[in-house]
Structure formats: C-alpha cells, structure tokens
Design a protein around this motif. Structure first.
Motif, short mmCIF file in Angstrom:
data_model
loop_
_atom_site.label_atom_id
_atom_site.label_comp_id
_atom_site.label_asym_id
_atom_site.label_seq_id
_atom_site.Cartn_x
_atom_site.Cartn_y
_atom_site.Cartn_z
N LYS A 269 0.82 -1.21 0.00
CA LYS A 269 0.00 0.00 0.00
C LYS A 269 0.86 1.26 0.00
CE LYS A 269 -3.53 2.48 2.49
NZ LYS A 269 -3.98 2.84 3.81
N GLU A 270 1.90 1.27 0.81
CA GLU A 270 2.77 2.44 0.93
C GLU A 270 3.87 2.47 -0.13
OE1 GLU A 270 2.12 4.94 2.97
OE2 GLU A 270 0.39 3.85 3.78
N ARG A 271 3.96 1.43 -0.94
CA ARG A 271 4.96 1.31 -2.01
C ARG A 271 6.40 1.43 -1.48
NH1 ARG A 271 3.47 0.83 -6.88
NH2 ARG A 271 5.24 1.87 -7.81
N TYR A 272 6.64 0.75 -0.35
CA TYR A 272 8.00 0.72 0.20
C TYR A 272 8.88 -0.14 -0.68
CZ TYR A 272 6.01 2.44 4.63
OH TYR A 272 5.39 3.17 5.60
N ASP A 273 10.07 0.35 -1.00
CA ASP A 273 11.04 -0.49 -1.72
C ASP A 273 11.56 -1.58 -0.79
OD1 ASP A 273 10.71 0.99 -4.00
OD2 ASP A 273 12.60 2.08 -3.81
N VAL A 274 11.77 -1.22 0.48
CA VAL A 274 12.25 -2.17 1.49
C VAL A 274 11.51 -1.89 2.79
CG1 VAL A 274 14.26 -3.02 2.78
CG2 VAL A 274 14.57 -2.18 0.45
N ASN A 275 11.13 -2.95 3.48
CA ASN A 275 10.52 -2.81 4.79
C ASN A 275 11.11 -3.88 5.70
OD1 ASN A 275 8.90 -1.85 6.82
ND2 ASN A 275 6.97 -2.54 5.93
N SER A 276 11.16 -3.59 6.98
CA SER A 276 11.70 -4.50 7.97
C SER A 276 10.66 -4.73 9.05
CB SER A 276 12.97 -3.89 8.58
OG SER A 276 13.55 -4.77 9.50
N THR B 73 18.31 -3.64 -8.91
CA THR B 73 19.55 -3.60 -8.13
C THR B 73 20.40 -4.84 -8.40
OG1 THR B 73 18.52 -2.27 -6.41
CG2 THR B 73 20.50 -3.47 -5.78
N LEU B 74 19.77 -6.01 -8.44
CA LEU B 74 20.50 -7.24 -8.75
C LEU B 74 21.13 -7.16 -10.14
CD1 LEU B 74 18.13 -10.00 -7.36
CD2 LEU B 74 20.30 -9.22 -6.39
N GLU B 75 20.39 -6.63 -11.09
CA GLU B 75 20.92 -6.49 -12.45
C GLU B 75 22.12 -5.56 -12.47
OE1 GLU B 75 21.33 -7.20 -16.39
OE2 GLU B 75 19.80 -8.15 -15.14
N ARG B 76 22.00 -4.41 -11.79
CA ARG B 76 23.06 -3.41 -11.78
C ARG B 76 24.32 -3.91 -11.07
NH1 ARG B 76 20.84 0.02 -8.63
NH2 ARG B 76 22.26 -0.11 -6.90
N THR B 77 24.15 -4.66 -9.98
CA THR B 77 25.31 -5.07 -9.16
C THR B 77 25.77 -6.49 -9.44
OG1 THR B 77 23.91 -5.92 -7.38
CG2 THR B 77 24.54 -3.57 -7.27
N GLY B 78 25.00 -7.23 -10.23
CA GLY B 78 25.33 -8.63 -10.45
C GLY B 78 25.12 -9.46 -9.18
N GLY B 79 24.39 -8.90 -8.22
CA GLY B 79 24.11 -9.60 -6.97
C GLY B 79 25.21 -9.48 -5.92
N ALA B 80 26.27 -8.74 -6.24
CA ALA B 80 27.38 -8.59 -5.30
C ALA B 80 27.06 -7.49 -4.29
CB ALA B 80 28.66 -8.24 -6.04
N ILE B 81 27.33 -7.76 -3.03
CA ILE B 81 27.16 -6.76 -1.98
C ILE B 81 28.47 -6.63 -1.22
CG2 ILE B 81 24.68 -7.15 -1.69
CD1 ILE B 81 25.40 -8.75 0.85
N PRO B 82 28.73 -5.46 -0.63
CA PRO B 82 29.95 -5.30 0.14
C PRO B 82 29.94 -6.26 1.34
CG PRO B 82 28.89 -3.18 -0.21
CD PRO B 82 27.94 -4.23 -0.69
N TYR C 208 14.23 -4.25 -6.54
CA TYR C 208 15.17 -5.30 -6.13
C TYR C 208 15.81 -5.95 -7.36
CZ TYR C 208 16.89 -9.48 -3.71
OH TYR C 208 17.67 -10.49 -3.21
N ALA C 209 14.99 -6.28 -8.36
CA ALA C 209 15.51 -6.89 -9.58
C ALA C 209 16.47 -5.93 -10.29
CB ALA C 209 14.36 -7.30 -10.49
#
Length: 119
Positions: A10-17, A92-101, A89-90
């Motif tokens: 509803k709130e269109r959050y990209d990420v929620n915890s 971000t995965l495309e841009r980073t190749g799934g790599a995170i620091p 999310y998709a």
C-alpha cells in the motif's frame, strides 16, 4: 507477515523490515533511525551490543531504557524479516550482479571486546 506485506504494498515501500516490541538492553538488535551531523538519515538495525553506548554518546545519557508508559524500549526489536518490492530489487541485482559489500558483525563475550562469543 501478511499485514507487513499489505502495508509495504500500500505504501509502495522499496524495502521494509518487520519489528516487534523490545525490552531495553535485551540481546536483540533494534531498528533505529540514525541522523548524521550533515542531516543524512538512515534507518537500520543496530546490534544489541552497540545500542546502549550509541545512545549514551549521542545525547541520551540514560542509554537504552524502557518507556514507563509502555514498558518497552522506544527502539523496536529487529525480526530479521525483510520485504523487498520486486522491481527495484531486480534492478539492483541487475546493476550489481548480486554482489554486496562484505561486512563483519562480531559478537564479543567481554566488555573489553577481546574475546569473541564464538569462533
């Protein structure tokens, strides 16, 4: 989880915890909004072994204490349940190749931070 999914959509959050009420000084990370001197803000999990000192060093000399009206800390406990909106999310995965620091999150057994709780 259904309620958290509904609110996130509803709130269109990209990420929620997902968080729960937490007693002060409990061995559970807390969701906290941190504000840098330059005004930059971030809402993140702060590990339980850092919460009290962080609060004391940033203007809350009492540290992590329960709110008398609720009996809980004003900083909710992290449930480690994350909700991601798929399109960002998709992308971000495309841009980073799934790599995170890489990050390290040690748990210490002593106040001097010389002994780890586990190897």
């Amino acid at each position: 989880m259904p309620a958290a999914l509904g609110v996130s959509a509803k709130e269109r959050y990209d990420v929620n915890s997902v968080a729960i009420p937490r007693k002060a000084k409990a061995a559970a990370g807390a969701i906290m909004r941190l504000v840098h001197e330059d005004g930059q803000e971030v809402t993140i999990n702060v590990e339980y072994n850092y919460i009290d000192n962080l609060l004391k060093s940033t203007g809350r000399p009492e540290g992590d204490v329960n709110d008398p009206s609720t009996g809980y800390s004003p900083f909710p406990g992290n449930m480690n349940q994350l909700i991601f909106r798929l399109a960002p999310y998709a992308a971000t995965l495309e841009r980073t190749g799934g790599a995170i620091p890489e990050f390290v999150n040690p748990k210490y057994a002593d106040e001097a931070r010389e002994q780890f709780k586990s190897p």
